[in-house]
Design a protein around this motif. Structure first.
Motif, short mmCIF file in Angstrom:
data_model
loop_
_atom_site.label_atom_id
_atom_site.label_comp_id
_atom_site.label_asym_id
_atom_site.label_seq_id
_atom_site.Cartn_x
_atom_site.Cartn_y
_atom_site.Cartn_z
N LYS A 87 0.75 -1.31 -0.03
CA LYS A 87 -0.05 -0.01 0.13
C LYS A 87 0.84 1.27 -0.05
O LYS A 87 0.56 2.23 -0.51
N HIS A 97 2.22 1.90 -3.38
CA HIS A 97 1.06 2.56 -4.32
C HIS A 97 1.02 3.83 -4.08
O HIS A 97 0.69 4.47 -4.96
N HIS A 125 1.76 6.67 -6.67
CA HIS A 125 0.74 7.43 -7.51
C HIS A 125 0.43 8.86 -6.96
O HIS A 125 -0.90 9.35 -6.83
#
Length: 324
Positions: A249, A252, A256
């Motif tokens: 997580k 990610h 992003h």
């Protein structure tokens, strides 16, 4: 220790959704309080929306990081991370329409310098500003107690730069087969700096963020740390799965991070000037009058106390003379 800290108990959240909800509640409370003064206008056009406030906060977080990187004398990464964390925490329970991020941002950095024992005087600090140094000194010092109050005086911040050092030392000790562990340092530090532009410090433990950076760096360098993680760090299978899920997580989120759109910032700043709380705006006449009234009230109170004390002393002297 992080797991017994106020950071874990009070400033760690379950996900982006919880943070979004809390911040949206701040805006709704502000509109509920000040929206009744708006007649015949669309509230959305008058007050900042959640997305506008979010973008403005990210913009000032970006300015904070740039200010810290250019700071003289050079600022340690831990101080930068603490300042950034303060700013994120402050706007979980406050809105920029009450407190403009320009002065909160600088106050966060100044307070972080104190807490992290990066010793600079207020004059050295404002010396890093281009102009308005006298005004900045006054406003930073005036906002310092306010900031601490809204942080609930939870000033100790556990950030990932400290566990990074611990991991590197541990890897050198337990993995002698790796010829140069230091090659992991710079890419990991770059990852940690990028993570400051996200909410990872509010969602995950510092050690998980640091370990994510190290494993990502090791992967790019062709270094296998799987044995180190499974045998030396995390033996429990359930804990291993949970940690790996969290690190996935983190990767990610950091990967992003949305780029900032500078073209929107000026319009949001202009809108903020029209809808901000003038009672909390140090540059407004309402605020200045409020401060003057407060100072006058304090002077009047001091005068009354002095008069009362003088009268009590006079009566005491008279009683003493009558008893002689």
């Amino acid at each position: 220790m992080f797991h017994n800290s106020t950071q874990k108990k009070c400033w760690s959240f379950h996900g982006e959704e919880e943070l979004n909800r809390l911040r949206q509640e701040n805006i709704q409370k502000y509109i509920g309080k000040h929206g009744q003064l708006i007649k015949g206008e669309d509230v959305q056009k008058v007050f900042l929306t959640y997305e506008e406030e979010k973008l403005l906060c990210r913009h000032y977080e970006h300015l904070l990081r740039n200010f810290c990187r250019k700071f003289e004398p050079p600022m340690p990464p831990a101080t930068l991370a603490t300042a950034c964390t303060y700013l994120k925490r402050f706007y979980i329970h406050n809105t920029v329409m009450d407190y403009h991020p320009k002065w909160i941002m600088l106050t966060c950095v100044y307070l972080a310098c104190k807490v992290e024992e990066f010793n600079v005087s207020i004059m050295q600090f404002v010396g890093n500003l281009r102009d308005n140094r006298e005004k900045a000194t006054e406003l930073i010092l005036n906002h310092e107690l306010l900031l601490m109050q809204h942080l609930n005086f939870h000033l100790t911040v556990h950030n990932p730069f400290r566990p990074l050092e611990g991991f590197l030392i541990d890897i050198k000790t337990r993995m002698p087969s790796i010829p140069d562990v230091e090659v992991l340092r710079r890419p990991t530090e770059e990852f940690l700096h990028r993570s400051l532009a996200s909410n990872t410090c509010l969602l995950f433990s510092p050690s998980q963020i640091a370990l994510t950076g190290i494993l990502l760096s090791a992967s790019k360098q062709g270094i296998n740390l799987e044995k180190y993680v499974t045998e030396s760090l995390i033996g429990n299978k359930d804990l291993f799965k949970q940690t790996m899920d969290n690190m996935k997580k983190i990767r990610h989120i950091v990967k992003h991070i949305e780029p900032l759109d500078p073209s929107k910032i000026q319009l949001i700043e202009e809108k903020l000037e029209r809808c901000r709380n003038q009672e909390l705006n140090p540059e407004s006449e309402i605020y200045k009058k409020k401060i003057q009234d407060k100072l006058q009230a304090e002077e009047d109170e001091t005068y009354v106390k002095k008069q009362k004390l003088s009268e009590e002393n006079r009566l005491a002297d008279e009683q003493f003379l009558m008893s002689v």
